[in-house]
Motif scaffolding. Sequence first.
Motif, mmCIF file in Angstrom:
data_model
loop_
_atom_site.group_PDB
_atom_site.id
_atom_site.type_symbol
_atom_site.label_atom_id
_atom_site.label_comp_id
_atom_site.label_asym_id
_atom_site.label_seq_id
_atom_site.Cartn_x
_atom_site.Cartn_y
_atom_site.Cartn_z
ATOM 1 N N LEU A 78 -11.157 9.184 1.064
ATOM 2 C CA LEU A 78 -9.960 7.887 1.151
ATOM 3 C C LEU A 78 -9.223 8.154 2.420
ATOM 4 O O LEU A 78 -8.016 8.403 3.046
ATOM 5 N N ARG A 79 -10.109 7.931 3.614
ATOM 6 C CA ARG A 79 -9.421 7.410 4.339
ATOM 7 C C ARG A 79 -9.956 6.121 5.301
ATOM 8 O O ARG A 79 -10.506 5.066 4.724
ATOM 9 N N ARG A 80 -9.216 5.234 5.625
ATOM 10 C CA ARG A 80 -9.244 4.008 6.596
ATOM 11 C C ARG A 80 -10.499 4.682 7.724
ATOM 12 O O ARG A 80 -10.671 5.104 7.962
ATOM 13 N N VAL A 81 -11.595 3.314 7.855
ATOM 14 C CA VAL A 81 -13.031 3.429 8.400
ATOM 15 C C VAL A 81 -11.834 3.720 9.878
ATOM 16 O O VAL A 81 -10.170 3.057 10.116
ATOM 17 N N ALA A 82 -12.924 4.230 10.723
ATOM 18 C CA ALA A 82 -12.592 5.144 12.442
ATOM 19 C C ALA A 82 -11.769 3.134 13.035
ATOM 20 O O ALA A 82 -12.173 2.337 12.859
ATOM 21 N N ASP A 111 -2.263 3.207 4.365
ATOM 22 C CA ASP A 111 -3.050 4.590 4.469
ATOM 23 C C ASP A 111 -3.654 5.223 2.628
ATOM 24 O O ASP A 111 -3.243 5.256 1.583
ATOM 25 N N PRO A 112 -4.994 4.596 2.941
ATOM 26 C CA PRO A 112 -5.454 4.796 1.302
ATOM 27 C C PRO A 112 -5.188 6.298 0.771
ATOM 28 O O PRO A 112 -5.310 6.421 -0.309
ATOM 29 N N ALA A 113 -5.008 7.463 1.671
ATOM 30 C CA ALA A 113 -4.660 8.219 0.797
ATOM 31 C C ALA A 113 -3.209 7.737 -0.414
ATOM 32 O O ALA A 113 -2.711 9.475 -0.462
ATOM 33 N N ASP A 114 -2.045 7.902 0.210
ATOM 34 C CA ASP A 114 -1.222 7.227 -0.170
ATOM 35 C C ASP A 114 -0.892 5.994 -0.169
ATOM 36 O O ASP A 114 0.074 5.859 -0.066
ATOM 37 N N PRO A 115 -1.343 4.802 -0.740
ATOM 38 C CA PRO A 115 -1.381 3.859 -0.467
ATOM 39 C C PRO A 115 0.456 3.601 -1.126
ATOM 40 O O PRO A 115 0.818 2.465 -0.397
ATOM 41 N N SER A 116 0.892 3.826 -2.238
ATOM 42 C CA SER A 116 2.399 3.476 -2.113
ATOM 43 C C SER A 116 3.543 3.778 -1.306
ATOM 44 O O SER A 116 4.711 4.030 -1.350
ATOM 45 N N ARG A 117 3.133 4.553 -0.857
ATOM 46 C CA ARG A 117 4.137 5.276 0.508
ATOM 47 C C ARG A 117 4.350 4.066 1.556
ATOM 48 O O ARG A 117 5.437 4.082 1.995
ATOM 49 N N TYR A 118 3.553 3.001 1.757
ATOM 50 C CA TYR A 118 3.675 1.646 2.157
ATOM 51 C C TYR A 118 4.764 0.896 2.024
ATOM 52 O O TYR A 118 5.529 0.448 2.154
ATOM 53 N N ASP A 119 4.780 0.456 0.465
ATOM 54 C CA ASP A 119 5.267 -0.080 0.087
ATOM 55 C C ASP A 119 7.042 0.697 0.246
ATOM 56 O O ASP A 119 7.616 -0.810 0.869
ATOM 57 N N GLU A 120 7.524 1.665 0.049
ATOM 58 C CA GLU A 120 8.311 2.473 0.272
ATOM 59 C C GLU A 120 8.934 2.560 1.725
ATOM 60 O O GLU A 120 10.014 1.828 1.683
ATOM 61 N N VAL A 121 7.951 2.233 2.184
ATOM 62 C CA VAL A 121 8.300 2.340 3.836
ATOM 63 C C VAL A 121 8.602 0.672 4.368
ATOM 64 O O VAL A 121 9.624 0.500 4.940
ATOM 65 N N ILE A 122 8.039 -0.037 4.181
ATOM 66 C CA ILE A 122 8.253 -1.297 3.899
ATOM 67 C C ILE A 122 9.819 -1.910 3.315
ATOM 68 O O ILE A 122 10.405 -2.801 4.067
ATOM 69 N N ASP A 123 10.204 -1.388 2.712
ATOM 70 C CA ASP A 123 11.537 -1.248 1.930
ATOM 71 C C ASP A 123 12.225 -0.722 2.342
ATOM 72 O O ASP A 123 13.506 -1.702 2.318
ATOM 73 N N ALA A 124 12.221 0.444 2.616
ATOM 74 C CA ALA A 124 13.261 0.893 3.101
ATOM 75 C C ALA A 124 13.371 0.794 4.782
ATOM 76 O O ALA A 124 14.535 0.878 5.514
ATOM 77 N N ALA A 125 12.546 0.230 5.251
ATOM 78 C CA ALA A 125 12.866 -1.344 6.784
ATOM 79 C C ALA A 125 13.766 -2.035 6.512
ATOM 80 O O ALA A 125 13.710 -2.892 6.790
ATOM 81 N N GLY A 126 14.012 -2.499 5.173
ATOM 82 C CA GLY A 126 14.780 -3.756 4.886
ATOM 83 C C GLY A 126 13.731 -5.027 4.483
ATOM 84 O O GLY A 126 13.943 -6.323 4.358
ATOM 85 N N GLY A 127 12.164 -4.880 4.403
ATOM 86 C CA GLY A 127 11.433 -6.035 4.513
ATOM 87 C C GLY A 127 10.649 -6.285 5.091
ATOM 88 O O GLY A 127 10.897 -6.257 6.128
ATOM 89 N N ILE A 128 9.918 -7.207 4.384
ATOM 90 C CA ILE A 128 8.983 -7.976 6.013
ATOM 91 C C ILE A 128 9.585 -9.455 6.233
ATOM 92 O O ILE A 128 9.916 -10.120 5.283
#
Length: 250
Positions: A78-82, A111-128
């Motif tokens: 569960l890692r992004r390719v290099a 990050d494939p090791a913690d996908p849900s974290r991405y949504d949390e970070v985006i949401d915390a920043a106020g969205g795209i």
Amino acid sequence: MTLQPIVRPDADAVGDVVATTILERMATAGDRPFLLGCPSGRTAMPVYRALARHAAHGVDLSRMVIVMMDDYVESGALRRVAPELSYSCLGFAERQIVAPIGQPIEIWAPDPADPSRYDEVIDAAGGIDLFLLATGAGDGHIAFNQPGTPRDARTHVTPLGVATRRDNMETFPEFTTLDMVPTRGVTVGVDTIAALSREVIMIVCGSHKNKAFARIARAEAYEPDWPATIVVECKNPTLIADRSAALLEK
């Protein structure tokens, strides 16, 4: 509600329009970071080139944050390719978006090791603030969301279907056989796009995208067999195409 498409003569003209829209939105966003959702690959390259031209003429893009849609996942881990690999989406952002602009721009990627974290970070920043979207020609995938993706899908790791992988052989010529294309990816979900974006622009260019353009232009709601139709359920959606994609005479 169906979308009324904007049609421009060619992909470069589409890129100029979209880049101008980005600059207009940045100008009204104040001094805070401006989150720009970005696909890798060919579709948005005219936009990225236009942004680099604006930067070369003195436009400050350093408040921009590049929020990548997806990336390939290593086989067996569960890692992004290099990022050094030519087909790395993170590497694409570094080489094809940020480097030509020549300014210190932050890049985010799931990050494939913690996908849900991405949504949390985006949401915390106020969205795209503005999400640039692209559609697969053969199966309507958006990011790496495959046909059959449920409407409520958030960032996740997914197997990649044959049609998606064949589309990506066109993007990365070093993939000379299908078995060279990675079989898994990490991707924002269709609901990530719809729920966490203030505005979206679907870009469709080239005659090979005729079917994709037709599907999206007539869609009235999300159609799971063609995930790119999520655009019609997003806030402030725009569909922009060149004449080749829209089947119009030059």
